[in-house]
Scaffold this motif. Structure first.
Motif, PDB file in Angstrom:
ATOM      1  N   GLU A   1     -33.662  10.008   7.996  1.00  0.00           N
ATOM      2  CA  GLU A   1     -32.971   8.767   8.407  1.00  0.00           C
ATOM      3  C   GLU A   1     -33.158   7.646   7.391  1.00  0.00           C
ATOM      4  OE1 GLU A   1     -33.935   7.331  12.244  1.00  0.00           O
ATOM      5  OE2 GLU A   1     -32.987   9.029  13.245  1.00  0.00           O
ATOM      6  N   LEU A   2     -34.399   7.502   6.929  1.00  0.00           N
ATOM      7  CA  LEU A   2     -34.694   6.443   5.958  1.00  0.00           C
ATOM      8  C   LEU A   2     -33.907   6.670   4.667  1.00  0.00           C
ATOM      9  CD1 LEU A   2     -36.421   3.979   5.084  1.00  0.00           C
ATOM     10  CD2 LEU A   2     -38.195   5.585   4.383  1.00  0.00           C
ATOM     11  N   GLU A   3     -33.864   7.927   4.222  1.00  0.00           N
ATOM     12  CA  GLU A   3     -33.149   8.232   2.979  1.00  0.00           C
ATOM     13  C   GLU A   3     -31.660   7.936   3.125  1.00  0.00           C
ATOM     14  OE1 GLU A   3     -34.046  11.981   1.141  1.00  0.00           O
ATOM     15  OE2 GLU A   3     -36.203  11.697   1.439  1.00  0.00           O
ATOM     16  N   GLU A   4     -31.076   8.333   4.278  1.00  0.00           N
ATOM     17  CA  GLU A   4     -29.652   8.063   4.526  1.00  0.00           C
ATOM     18  C   GLU A   4     -29.395   6.564   4.506  1.00  0.00           C
ATOM     19  OE1 GLU A   4     -26.817  10.137   4.939  1.00  0.00           O
ATOM     20  OE2 GLU A   4     -28.366  11.310   3.908  1.00  0.00           O
ATOM     21  N   ASN A   5     -30.280   5.832   5.159  1.00  0.00           N
ATOM     22  CA  ASN A   5     -30.133   4.389   5.246  1.00  0.00           C
ATOM     23  C   ASN A   5     -30.188   3.739   3.855  1.00  0.00           C
ATOM     24  OD1 ASN A   5     -31.244   1.601   5.483  1.00  0.00           O
ATOM     25  ND2 ASN A   5     -30.895   2.009   7.660  1.00  0.00           N
TER      26      ASN A   5
END
Ligand code: UTP
Length: 274
Positions: free
Chosen positions: A75-79
């Motif tokens: 999720e963090l990477e996508e964000n």
């Protein structure tokens, strides 16, 4: 005798961190940040820069954040990707690709010696490194012992030694947290070791020592009696970041050395009135 390359490092991280309570009540001591990286990441990066690829972290209850830190964070990477924060994204990705990670649980915090014994099945018959992530080192490629002040000997493992070369000592005895009267020298063992697999059977037979914990120092003491052991005197700076004052000192030093913050931080410190 042929030398073998050390390819595995054990990072014991299952201790209770009582010296840093209440911060360590629900968060691992190893995740305390020095500027912007948790203590344990410095330990992993140090191992990797020494050519080690396999990192075995000894964990326990309440230490899940360590595994998450070295895992993918989808999720963090996508964000970060969506918001165009390329630099941060690369930094976050790099962490999970640093090394091959493996986690072993130590069910009870029975001491450093016991923590190392938990990884015996993953080490086999090779020499291996042990890195204590709460001790941070600056400015030195040499690892081994460190000269401490007389009043500090009772906080460390202290060696008795004979000179064996420039900065090199042959260890004749070791004693964990001696009083000043008992201490055979002021040379304290620091949290960096290269150990032979022969330490495991010795650890298995080591009874609880100081603080009722299975002490690595006691096992090393027994090993030093049967095979030669050496220590290198390090000449850099060492901080015990598992201790509140040591952690503050390390934070100041790492803050001053930080390429983005160092100058501004130095300016701020110079302006402080004591
Ligand atoms: P320390 O004595 O510095 O850590 O152990 P601690 O026990 O967590 O801290 P205090 O003294 O209560 O404040 C040195 C290293 O060995 C690990 C610790 O996590 C630390 O990195 N350790 C210690 C274990 O993995 N298991 C143990 O049973 C004890």
């Amino acid at each position: 005798m042929h030398s073998r390359k050390v390819s595995k490092a054990i990072i014991p991280a299952a201790g209770l961190g009582t010296r840093f309570l209440p911060a360590t009540k629900a968060s691992p001591k190893e995740m305390l940040p020095l500027v912007d990286k948790p203590l344990i990441q410095y330990a992993v990066e140090e191992a990797v820069s020494a050519g080690i690829q396999d990192i075995i972290v000894i964990t326990g209850r309440g230490k899940r954040a360590i595994e998450d830190h070295f895992d993918l964070s989808f999720e963090l990477e996508e964000n970060l990707k969506e918001s165009g924060k390329e630099k941060l994204l690369n930094e976050i990705r790099r962490i999970s690709e640093l090394a091959n990670f493996c986690y072993v649980r130590q069910r009870h915090a029975r001491g450093l010696g016991d923590a190392i014994l938990c990884a015996q099945h993953l080490i086999g018959n090779e020499p291996f490194a042990v890195i204590l992530g709460d001790e941070v080192l600056l400015n030195t490629p040499i690892r081994g012992v460190y000269e401490v002040e007389a009043e500090e000997v009772s906080r460390y493992g202290i060696i008795a030694a004979e000179p064996a070369g420039p900065r090199l000592f042959k260890v004749t005895d070791l004693i964990e947290k001696p009083s000043l009267q008992e201490a055979p020298s002021r040379l304290a063992v620091i949290g960096r070791y290269i150990l032979p697999a022969a330490i495991f059977p010795v650890l298995e037979k080591t009874p609880p020592g100081k603080n009722q914990e299975i002490q690595l120092t006691d096992a090393l003491r027994a090993l030093a009696r049967s095979s030669p052991m050496h220590a290198l005197l390090m000449n850099g700076i060492r901080h015990d970041a598992g201790d509140k004052l040591g952690f503050l000192k390390a934070t100041v030093e790492f803050g001053l050395k930080n390429p983005e913050l160092g100058d501004r931080f130095a300016h701020y410190l110079k302006g402080l009135k004591f």
